[in-house]
Design a protein around this motif. Structure first.
Motif, PDB file in Angstrom:
ATOM      1  N   ARG A   1       7.394 -24.438 -16.885  1.00  0.00           N
ATOM      2  CA  ARG A   1       7.446 -24.980 -18.254  1.00  0.00           C
ATOM      3  C   ARG A   1       6.186 -24.593 -19.031  1.00  0.00           C
ATOM      4  O   ARG A   1       6.231 -24.363 -20.243  1.00  0.00           O
ATOM      5  CB  ARG A   1       7.592 -26.509 -18.193  1.00  0.00           C
ATOM      6  N   THR A   2       5.061 -24.496 -18.315  1.00  0.00           N
ATOM      7  CA  THR A   2       3.818 -24.080 -18.968  1.00  0.00           C
ATOM      8  C   THR A   2       3.907 -22.611 -19.387  1.00  0.00           C
ATOM      9  O   THR A   2       3.587 -22.250 -20.523  1.00  0.00           O
ATOM     10  CB  THR A   2       2.632 -24.258 -17.995  1.00  0.00           C
ATOM     11  N   VAL A   3       4.372 -21.776 -18.464  1.00  0.00           N
ATOM     12  CA  VAL A   3       4.462 -20.338 -18.747  1.00  0.00           C
ATOM     13  C   VAL A   3       5.430 -20.089 -19.901  1.00  0.00           C
ATOM     14  O   VAL A   3       5.148 -19.295 -20.814  1.00  0.00           O
ATOM     15  CB  VAL A   3       4.895 -19.574 -17.474  1.00  0.00           C
ATOM     16  N   VAL A   4       6.581 -20.786 -19.878  1.00  0.00           N
ATOM     17  CA  VAL A   4       7.563 -20.591 -20.943  1.00  0.00           C
ATOM     18  C   VAL A   4       6.957 -20.924 -22.297  1.00  0.00           C
ATOM     19  O   VAL A   4       7.059 -20.151 -23.256  1.00  0.00           O
ATOM     20  CB  VAL A   4       8.833 -21.451 -20.684  1.00  0.00           C
ATOM     21  N   ARG A   5       6.258 -22.054 -22.382  1.00  0.00           N
ATOM     22  CA  ARG A   5       5.700 -22.449 -23.684  1.00  0.00           C
ATOM     23  C   ARG A   5       4.652 -21.437 -24.148  1.00  0.00           C
ATOM     24  O   ARG A   5       4.582 -21.098 -25.336  1.00  0.00           O
ATOM     25  CB  ARG A   5       5.100 -23.847 -23.608  1.00  0.00           C
ATOM     26  N   LEU A   6       3.826 -20.949 -23.213  1.00  0.00           N
ATOM     27  CA  LEU A   6       2.797 -19.992 -23.613  1.00  0.00           C
ATOM     28  C   LEU A   6       3.419 -18.686 -24.098  1.00  0.00           C
ATOM     29  O   LEU A   6       3.002 -18.124 -25.112  1.00  0.00           O
ATOM     30  CB  LEU A   6       1.840 -19.737 -22.448  1.00  0.00           C
ATOM     31  N   LYS A   7       4.435 -18.208 -23.384  1.00  0.00           N
ATOM     32  CA  LYS A   7       5.063 -16.957 -23.825  1.00  0.00           C
ATOM     33  C   LYS A   7       5.821 -17.163 -25.135  1.00  0.00           C
ATOM     34  O   LYS A   7       5.930 -16.243 -25.953  1.00  0.00           O
ATOM     35  CB  LYS A   7       5.997 -16.424 -22.738  1.00  0.00           C
ATOM     36  N   GLU A   8       6.343 -18.374 -25.331  1.00  0.00           N
ATOM     37  CA  GLU A   8       7.010 -18.655 -26.607  1.00  0.00           C
ATOM     38  C   GLU A   8       6.026 -18.597 -27.771  1.00  0.00           C
ATOM     39  O   GLU A   8       6.412 -18.280 -28.901  1.00  0.00           O
ATOM     40  CB  GLU A   8       7.677 -20.037 -26.577  1.00  0.00           C
ATOM     41  N   LEU A   9       4.764 -18.923 -27.492  1.00  0.00           N
ATOM     42  CA  LEU A   9       3.752 -18.826 -28.549  1.00  0.00           C
ATOM     43  C   LEU A   9       3.669 -17.393 -29.054  1.00  0.00           C
ATOM     44  O   LEU A   9       3.617 -17.151 -30.262  1.00  0.00           O
ATOM     45  CB  LEU A   9       2.391 -19.264 -28.015  1.00  0.00           C
ATOM     46  N   LEU A  10       3.688 -16.428 -28.123  1.00  0.00           N
ATOM     47  CA  LEU A  10       3.616 -15.025 -28.547  1.00  0.00           C
ATOM     48  C   LEU A  10       4.834 -14.650 -29.385  1.00  0.00           C
ATOM     49  O   LEU A  10       4.719 -13.929 -30.380  1.00  0.00           O
ATOM     50  CB  LEU A  10       3.507 -14.103 -27.325  1.00  0.00           C
ATOM     51  N   GLU A  11       6.017 -15.159 -28.969  1.00  0.00           N
ATOM     52  CA  GLU A  11       7.230 -14.877 -29.756  1.00  0.00           C
ATOM     53  C   GLU A  11       7.104 -15.485 -31.152  1.00  0.00           C
ATOM     54  O   GLU A  11       7.502 -14.871 -32.142  1.00  0.00           O
ATOM     55  CB  GLU A  11       8.472 -15.442 -29.052  1.00  0.00           C
ATOM     56  N   SER A  12       6.578 -16.706 -31.228  1.00  0.00           N
ATOM     57  CA  SER A  12       6.418 -17.361 -32.530  1.00  0.00           C
ATOM     58  C   SER A  12       5.471 -16.573 -33.421  1.00  0.00           C
ATOM     59  O   SER A  12       5.720 -16.416 -34.621  1.00  0.00           O
ATOM     60  CB  SER A  12       5.878 -18.783 -32.356  1.00  0.00           C
ATOM     61  N   ILE A  13       4.385 -16.097 -32.829  1.00  0.00           N
ATOM     62  CA  ILE A  13       3.416 -15.329 -33.623  1.00  0.00           C
ATOM     63  C   ILE A  13       4.077 -14.055 -34.148  1.00  0.00           C
ATOM     64  O   ILE A  13       3.898 -13.674 -35.304  1.00  0.00           O
ATOM     65  CB  ILE A  13       2.160 -15.021 -32.782  1.00  0.00           C
ATOM     66  N   SER A  14       4.900 -13.428 -33.308  1.00  0.00           N
ATOM     67  CA  SER A  14       5.605 -12.229 -33.765  1.00  0.00           C
ATOM     68  C   SER A  14       6.588 -12.588 -34.894  1.00  0.00           C
ATOM     69  O   SER A  14       6.713 -11.856 -35.881  1.00  0.00           O
ATOM     70  CB  SER A  14       6.312 -11.572 -32.579  1.00  0.00           C
ATOM     71  N   LEU A  15       7.253 -13.747 -34.772  1.00  0.00           N
ATOM     72  CA  LEU A  15       8.169 -14.179 -35.837  1.00  0.00           C
ATOM     73  C   LEU A  15       7.409 -14.436 -37.141  1.00  0.00           C
ATOM     74  O   LEU A  15       7.879 -14.078 -38.227  1.00  0.00           O
ATOM     75  CB  LEU A  15       8.916 -15.448 -35.407  1.00  0.00           C
ATOM     76  N   ILE A  16       6.235 -15.050 -37.017  1.00  0.00           N
ATOM     77  CA  ILE A  16       5.424 -15.331 -38.210  1.00  0.00           C
ATOM     78  C   ILE A  16       5.082 -14.011 -38.920  1.00  0.00           C
ATOM     79  O   ILE A  16       5.216 -13.884 -40.137  1.00  0.00           O
ATOM     80  CB  ILE A  16       4.133 -16.094 -37.818  1.00  0.00           C
ATOM     81  N   ARG A  17       4.691 -12.998 -38.126  1.00  0.00           N
ATOM     82  CA  ARG A  17       4.363 -11.691 -38.727  1.00  0.00           C
ATOM     83  C   ARG A  17       5.577 -11.065 -39.404  1.00  0.00           C
ATOM     84  O   ARG A  17       5.465 -10.480 -40.474  1.00  0.00           O
ATOM     85  CB  ARG A  17       3.831 -10.759 -37.651  1.00  0.00           C
ATOM     86  N   GLN A  18       6.741 -11.200 -38.748  1.00  0.00           N
ATOM     87  CA  GLN A  18       7.950 -10.623 -39.354  1.00  0.00           C
ATOM     88  C   GLN A  18       8.275 -11.299 -40.684  1.00  0.00           C
ATOM     89  O   GLN A  18       8.690 -10.646 -41.639  1.00  0.00           O
ATOM     90  CB  GLN A  18       9.142 -10.769 -38.408  1.00  0.00           C
ATOM     91  N   VAL A  19       8.098 -12.636 -40.736  1.00  0.00           N
ATOM     92  CA  VAL A  19       8.374 -13.350 -41.984  1.00  0.00           C
ATOM     93  C   VAL A  19       7.408 -12.882 -43.074  1.00  0.00           C
ATOM     94  O   VAL A  19       7.815 -12.608 -44.205  1.00  0.00           O
ATOM     95  CB  VAL A  19       8.270 -14.883 -41.785  1.00  0.00           C
TER      96      VAL A  19
END
Lengths: 158, 409
Positions: free
Chosen positions: B256-274
Motif C-alpha cells: 500500500r505504501t509503494v502503490v501510493r508513492l508510485k501514484e504520486l509520480l502518476e499524479s505529477i505527470s497528470l498535473i503536467r499534462q493539464v
C-alpha cells in the motif's frame, strides 16, 4: 454491440418479464427496476453470470408511499447497474445480500438505522451509524422525520 | 474471561493511536488478535438529511466539508451527478481545472498519509520530511483556489475561479520539486530495511478477500486489483490524459505504501499534462436553480478510492435524496480481516494503511501577547524564525547544520 446492450439482452433473454425494463441511460449507466419477489434471482444472475462482482453502495430512499432500495452494482469496464426494488412502508423488509457481498454489511445496517427497513438474515452486530442510545422508532431519513426525537426512551440495543 | 486465556481490550472511540473517533473491541490471546469488533459512526453528522433541506448551492458548501482532506472529491462527485441530471455541458477548461485540483489533492493526501504511516511505525523523520514537502502542494492549492483546504473550486456547471498563466508556472515548478522529493521517498521505501521489514507481511489482504470485502483505491490496488475509477469510468478530463493504474502484488502494508508513492509520480505527470493542454474558453455554464426531476450516480477516484454519490432531483431547488458512499466505508470492512491473527502492535499501522479520513487544519497561528487583546498573525517565515530563536535561547543552535544542508541542496 456495446457492452451495455449485451447486458440488456442477456437479462431480457433470461428473464421474460424484464422485456423493456432494462434502461441504458448513457454510456456505462444502466437502470433496472425489478419486482421485489424476483430480486434475489436477478441479483444472483447479474453477479454470477454477468460479472457484476462489486457492490458500490446501497441507497435507500423514502418516496412518500413506500421505500425504494437501489443496489449500485458495477463491473470491470466501468458499467454501473442500478438495480431497484420498491417495498411497502408498513413492515418494510428486505433480504440481506451479504452471502454474495460481505461488504454489504455496513450498507444494510444504514438502511436499518436511517430508514427503519428490516434486513432479514443479517448477522448480529453493532448498529451503524447512529449512536447506541438512539431511540427505537426514530428513522432520520424518513421524510416525515423532522429532526425532533420522539419521547420514546426505548433503546434498540439496550 | 482470563480462564479461557483471552483478554478483551477496548480501543477507542478516543485513543492516542486513532486519529478520529472509531472503536475497536479487540480479543487477544497472548499478543495475537483473535477477534475484532469495529464500531464506527461517531462522526455521523446527518449530512444526507441536511442536504435534503437545503438548496443545491447550499449543499455544495456542506458537501465540501464532509472531509477536510478530500473535499474536492466529494464536491466534484456531487456536481457531476447534478450536472448529469440537469443535462449541463461543462466547458472543457473547467473539466481540466477540476482535474488539476483533483490531482493536487491526491498529492497532498498521499504525502500526508506517508507522514502518518512513518509516525505509526516510529519513523518520525519521515513524518517531518513528508509534511514539509506537502507544504509545496498546499501553498499551490492556496494560490490556485484561495484555500488550503475546502478549495470550493466547483460550482454547478463548472468552476468558480480561472487559473492565470502565473499560477500555471508556479504549478509547473512545484511539480518539479514534488517529483524530485517523491523519487527520494521511493528510494527510501524500497531500500531502507527497517521500514521494509516493519511493513512487509503486515495487514495481509489477498486479492480474493479484497474483492469479497469490497476494498477500493490503493488498498485494493496493493492487492493486485487494477480498479481505478479514473480509468474505468472516466470523468472530468481523464479520458484525454495518459496515466498508469499502479498496482502491486505484495498484498500488505508495504504494498500500500509503494502503490501510493508510485501514484504520486502518476499524479505529477497528470498535473503536467493539464498544464500543457489546458484548453481556452469559458469556465462555467449557467445552471438552473431548479434541477429537473431525475436521478444520477456519479463516481470519483478519491485519494482513498472510489467515492460514489447518488442524487435524486424532484424539479425543485432542493434535492430529494443525496447518498454518499465514501471510500473509507468500503475499506474499513477489510480492516477486521487484516487484523485477524496479527499482533496487537500492528493495529495502528494496519488501520492507518487504509488511510482513513481525518481532518487537517489551517496553518495560521494566532499569538496572544501578554494578555493583550491584540493578536498577530505570523507568516510561515516568521513562525520559522521565532522557533529558531526560541531554541537558540535554550542553547540549541542548528544554524551551522542548516547552512551545510542548504549548501548541499
Amino acid at each position: 454491440m456495446s457492452a451495455e446492450e449485451n447486458i440488456k439482452q442477456a437479462l431480457e433473454n433470461t428473464f421474460d418479464y424484464l422485456k423493456g425494463a432494462v434502461i441504458i441511460k448513457r454510456e456505462r449507466r444502466m437502470a433496472l427496476e425489478v419486482p421485489a419477489g424476483n430480486f434475489a434471482e436477478i441479483l444472483k444472475f447479474a453477479v454470477l453470470e454477468l460479472n457484476f462482482s462489486f457492490l458500490s453502495a446501497i441507497t435507500g430512499l423514502d418516496n412518500g408511499d413506500g421505500f425504494e432500495v437501489i443496489y449500485h452494482l458495477n463491473k470491470d469496464g466501468g458499467v454501473i447497474l442500478n438495480l431497484k426494488i420498491r417495498i411497502p412502508r408498513s413492515g418494510a423488509h428486505i433480504e440481506t445480500v451479504t452471502p454474495l457481498f460481505a461488504s454489504a454489511d455496513a450498507y444494510e445496517r444504514e438502511l436499518m438505522d436511517l430508514l427503519g427497513i428490516e434486513v432479514k438474515g443479517l448477522a448480529e452486530g453493532r448498529r451503524y451509524p447512529l449512536p447506541d442510545e438512539w431511540p427505537l422508532g426514530d428513522y432520520p431519513l424518513r421524510k416525515d422525520w423532522k429532526g425532533n426525537l420522539s419521547a420514546n426512551n426505548e433503546v434498540k440495543n439496550a | 474471561m482470563h480462564d479461557s486465556g483471552e483478554v478483551h481490550i477496548p480501543i477507542g472511540p478516543q485513543h492516542p493511536s486513532l486519529k478520529e473517533p472509531e472503536s475497536f473491541l479487540i480479543t487477544l490471546r497472548g499478543e495475537k488478535i483473535t477477534a475484532v469488533n469495529i464500531k464506527i459512526g461517531y462522526n455521523h453528522r446527518g449530512i444526507e438529511k441536511a442536504c435534503e433541506e437545503r438548496t443545491y448551492i447550499q449543499d455544495m458548501y456542506l458537501i465540501e466539508r464532509i472531509c477536510g482532506i478530500c473535499s474536492h472529491s466529494h464536491s466534484t462527485c456531487f456536481v457531476q451527478a447534478v450536472e448529469e441530471i440537469a443535462g449541463l455541458q461543462v466547458p472543457p477548461r473547467a473539466l481540466y481545472i477540476r482535474t488539476l485540483v483533483a490531482e493536487l489533492e491526491r498529492v497532498h493526501s498521499h504525502l500526508l498519509w506517508l507522514g502518518v504511516a512513518g509516525h505509526e511505525v516510529g519513523f518520525d523523520t519521515l513524518l517531518m520530511y513528508a509534511w514539509r514537502d506537502r507544504e509545496v502542494v498546499m501553498n499551490l492549492l492556496a494560490s490556485l483556489t484561495g484555500n488550503r483546504v475546502n478549495y470550493a473550486i466547483n460550482t454547478i456547471g463548472g468552476v468558480r475561479r480561472d487559473v492565470s498563466a502565473n499560477t500555471l508556472e508556479e504549478a509547473a515548478s512545484a511539480a518539479d520539486i514534488l517529483e524530485e522529493r517523491t523519487k527520494y521517498y521511493i528510494g527510501i521505501v524500497t531500500t531502507e530495511t527497517t521500514l521494509i521489514n516493519r511493513l512487509s507481511g503486515v495487514g495481509k489482504l489477498s486479492p480474493q478477500d479484497a474483492l469479497r470485502l469490497g476494498a477500493v483505491g490503493p488498498t485494493a490496488r496493493a492487492s493486485g486489483i487494477a480498479r481505478d475509477v479514473r480509468a474505468d469510468d472516466p470523468y472530468a478530463a481523464y479520458a484525454e490524459l495518459k496515466f498508469k493504474v499502479v498496482t502491486d502484488n505484495s498484498c500488505d502494508v508495504y504494498g500500500r505504501t509503494v502503490v501510493r508513492l508510485k501514484e504520486l509520480l502518476e499524479s505529477i505527470s497528470l498535473i503536467r499534462q493539464v498544464i500543457k493542454n489546458l484548453p481556452d474558453g469559458p469556465i462555467a455554464v449557467k445552471a438552473p436553480r431548479r434541477i429537473p426531476a431525475g436521478e444520477a450516480v456519479s463516481r470519483y477516484e478519491a485519494p482513498r478510492g472510489e467515492d460514489l454519490h447518488y442524487v435524486r432531483a424532484n424539479a425543485t431547488d432542493k434535492p430529494d435524496r443525496v447518498k454518499f458512499r465514501p471510500p473509507t466505508l468500503a475499506n474499513v470492512q477489510a480492516v477486521a480481516h487484516m487484523l485477524q491473527d496479527r499482533y496487537l502492535a500492528d493495529l495502528p499501522i494496519v488501520v492507518a494503511a487504509i488511510d482513513p479520513c481525518f481532518s487537517c487544519t489551517d496553518r495560521l497561528l494566532s499569538l496572544d501577547r501578554g494578555g493583550q487583546i491584540e493578536k498577530t498573525v505570523l507568516t510561515w517565515e516568521q513562525l520559522r524564525q521565532s522557533s529558531i530563536e526560541h531554541y537558540q535561547r535554550e542553547g540549541i543552535d542548528f544554524s551551522a547544520l542548516n547552512k551545510k544542508l542548504a549548501d548541499k541542496m
